[in-house]
Design a protein around this motif. Structure first.
Motif, PDB file in Angstrom:
ATOM      1  N   LEU A 160      -4.532  37.204  28.885  1.00  0.00           N
ATOM      2  CA  LEU A 160      -3.534  38.018  29.574  1.00  0.00           C
ATOM      3  C   LEU A 160      -2.267  38.163  28.737  1.00  0.00           C
ATOM      4  O   LEU A 160      -1.643  39.233  28.710  1.00  0.00           O
ATOM      5  N   ALA A 161      -1.885  37.101  28.023  1.00  0.00           N
ATOM      6  CA  ALA A 161      -0.724  37.172  27.136  1.00  0.00           C
ATOM      7  C   ALA A 161      -0.991  38.124  25.975  1.00  0.00           C
ATOM      8  O   ALA A 161      -0.090  38.856  25.539  1.00  0.00           O
ATOM      9  N   ALA A 162      -2.230  38.129  25.467  1.00  0.00           N
ATOM     10  CA  ALA A 162      -2.577  39.050  24.379  1.00  0.00           C
ATOM     11  C   ALA A 162      -2.502  40.492  24.858  1.00  0.00           C
ATOM     12  O   ALA A 162      -2.010  41.375  24.135  1.00  0.00           O
ATOM     13  N   VAL A 163      -2.983  40.757  26.058  1.00  0.00           N
ATOM     14  CA  VAL A 163      -2.883  42.110  26.617  1.00  0.00           C
ATOM     15  C   VAL A 163      -1.426  42.540  26.673  1.00  0.00           C
ATOM     16  O   VAL A 163      -1.060  43.646  26.245  1.00  0.00           O
ATOM     17  N   GLU A 164      -0.582  41.678  27.212  1.00  0.00           N
ATOM     18  CA  GLU A 164       0.853  42.006  27.314  1.00  0.00           C
ATOM     19  C   GLU A 164       1.465  42.249  25.932  1.00  0.00           C
ATOM     20  O   GLU A 164       2.224  43.199  25.723  1.00  0.00           O
ATOM     21  N   MET A 224       4.632  42.943  33.128  1.00  0.00           N
ATOM     22  CA  MET A 224       3.792  42.294  34.137  1.00  0.00           C
ATOM     23  C   MET A 224       2.365  42.819  34.018  1.00  0.00           C
ATOM     24  O   MET A 224       2.155  44.022  33.878  1.00  0.00           O
ATOM     25  N   THR A 225       1.384  41.924  34.109  1.00  0.00           N
ATOM     26  CA  THR A 225      -0.008  42.303  33.999  1.00  0.00           C
ATOM     27  C   THR A 225      -0.446  43.037  35.257  1.00  0.00           C
ATOM     28  O   THR A 225      -0.216  42.582  36.370  1.00  0.00           O
ATOM     29  N   ASP A 226      -1.106  44.195  35.097  1.00  0.00           N
ATOM     30  CA  ASP A 226      -1.590  44.909  36.269  1.00  0.00           C
ATOM     31  C   ASP A 226      -2.790  44.174  36.851  1.00  0.00           C
ATOM     32  O   ASP A 226      -3.451  43.383  36.193  1.00  0.00           O
ATOM     33  N   GLN A 227      -3.084  44.458  38.131  1.00  0.00           N
ATOM     34  CA  GLN A 227      -4.098  43.691  38.841  1.00  0.00           C
ATOM     35  C   GLN A 227      -5.486  43.880  38.250  1.00  0.00           C
ATOM     36  O   GLN A 227      -6.284  42.942  38.174  1.00  0.00           O
ATOM     37  N   ALA A 228      -5.802  45.109  37.835  1.00  0.00           N
ATOM     38  CA  ALA A 228      -7.133  45.357  37.272  1.00  0.00           C
ATOM     39  C   ALA A 228      -7.357  44.543  36.011  1.00  0.00           C
ATOM     40  O   ALA A 228      -8.461  44.064  35.764  1.00  0.00           O
ATOM     41  N   THR A 229      -6.314  44.365  35.208  1.00  0.00           N
ATOM     42  CA  THR A 229      -6.435  43.547  34.006  1.00  0.00           C
ATOM     43  C   THR A 229      -6.645  42.086  34.378  1.00  0.00           C
ATOM     44  O   THR A 229      -7.523  41.410  33.830  1.00  0.00           O
ATOM     45  N   ALA A 230      -5.859  41.583  35.318  1.00  0.00           N
ATOM     46  CA  ALA A 230      -6.008  40.194  35.744  1.00  0.00           C
ATOM     47  C   ALA A 230      -7.397  39.925  36.300  1.00  0.00           C
ATOM     48  O   ALA A 230      -7.959  38.842  36.108  1.00  0.00           O
ATOM     49  N   ASP A 231      -7.975  40.918  36.959  1.00  0.00           N
ATOM     50  CA  ASP A 231      -9.293  40.743  37.579  1.00  0.00           C
ATOM     51  C   ASP A 231     -10.431  40.725  36.560  1.00  0.00           C
ATOM     52  O   ASP A 231     -11.563  40.391  36.918  1.00  0.00           O
ATOM     53  N   LEU A 232     -10.165  41.078  35.313  1.00  0.00           N
ATOM     54  CA  LEU A 232     -11.227  41.078  34.309  1.00  0.00           C
ATOM     55  C   LEU A 232     -11.712  39.672  33.988  1.00  0.00           C
ATOM     56  O   LEU A 232     -12.842  39.483  33.548  1.00  0.00           O
ATOM     57  N   TRP A 233     -10.861  38.676  34.192  1.00  0.00           N
ATOM     58  CA  TRP A 233     -11.232  37.289  33.896  1.00  0.00           C
ATOM     59  C   TRP A 233     -10.935  36.439  35.120  1.00  0.00           C
ATOM     60  O   TRP A 233      -9.971  35.675  35.153  1.00  0.00           O
TER      61      TRP A 233
END
Length: 204
Positions: free
Chosen positions: A23-27, A1-10
């Motif tokens: 977000l999929a690339a981060v995961e 699951m993507t953390d909130q700080a990562t989701a907030d980057l975009w």
């Protein structure tokens, strides 16, 4: 699951499809590592076909480049904001360390990627990120030098001290997980105290 700080980057400046791919690339990079991840892995995680990925990004290297630039830009903004928020070195450093540490705890997934995959970046992206890292370190060094000049910090070398300060925060992304017992904010406060003591401040 993507953390909130990562989701907030975009938050919305990209198309929804491009954001899903980032977000999929981060995961995927976090799970498999950059070199073991394929564009098919990323596209599948985003619920898209591999061909659809290329409409938005020419390669997985382009995705890594954007993730790394964005992550470093976010931390530079945070560090420069801490410097601008006060004229007092002790308060500047306290705020900087608290927020820098908390960001790397909240954004531990992207934090690991942008620091562990530096040498996988294409040359132009590496140069951009290297400049951002220098600016981050220089901001921390400026605060330390100001504190030394005022007699509030005592360190043998400001640049070495700046690297130690940033290294402490960055390393949080290596070990912090959603199961960690301390909240990012609590960890930030504790690191703030530790860093001020490390810099020789009588106030913590």
């Amino acid at each position: 699951m993507t953390d909130q700080a990562t989701a907030d980057l975009w938050p919305g400046e990209r198309t929804e499809a491009a954001r899903r791919l980032l977000l999929a690339a981060v995961e995927s990079f976090a799970r498999r590592g950059y070199h073991a991840t394929t564009t098919r892995d990323i596209a599948t995680a985003a619920g898209m076909s591999p061909a659809a990925l290329y409409i938005h990004y020419p390669s997985k290297a382009a995705l890594l480049s954007e993730i790394s630039r964005t992550g470093h830009r976010a931390t530079l903004d945070l560090v420069e904001g801490a410097e601008a928020a006060s004229g007092e070195p002790v308060e500047q450093m306290r705020r900087l360390v608290e927020e820098f540490t908390a960001w790397h705890a909240r954004g531990h997934t992207v934090g690991r990627i942008v620091n562990n995959e530096l040498h996988a970046l294409p040359e132009d992206a590496f140069a951009d990120v290297a400049e951002l890292r220098i600016r981050i370190e220089d901001t921390v060094r400026r605060i330390i030098e100001k504190g030394v000049a005022r007699g509030e910090f005592e360190v043998p070398d400001a640049r070495t001290a700046a690297r130690a300060v940033t290294s402490l925060g960055i390393d949080v992304a290596r070990w912090y997980t959603d199961r960690s017992t301390e909240s990012p904010e609590e960890l930030g406060r504790r690191y703030g105290v530790l860093v001020l003591r490390m810099l020789g401040s009588a106030t913590d």
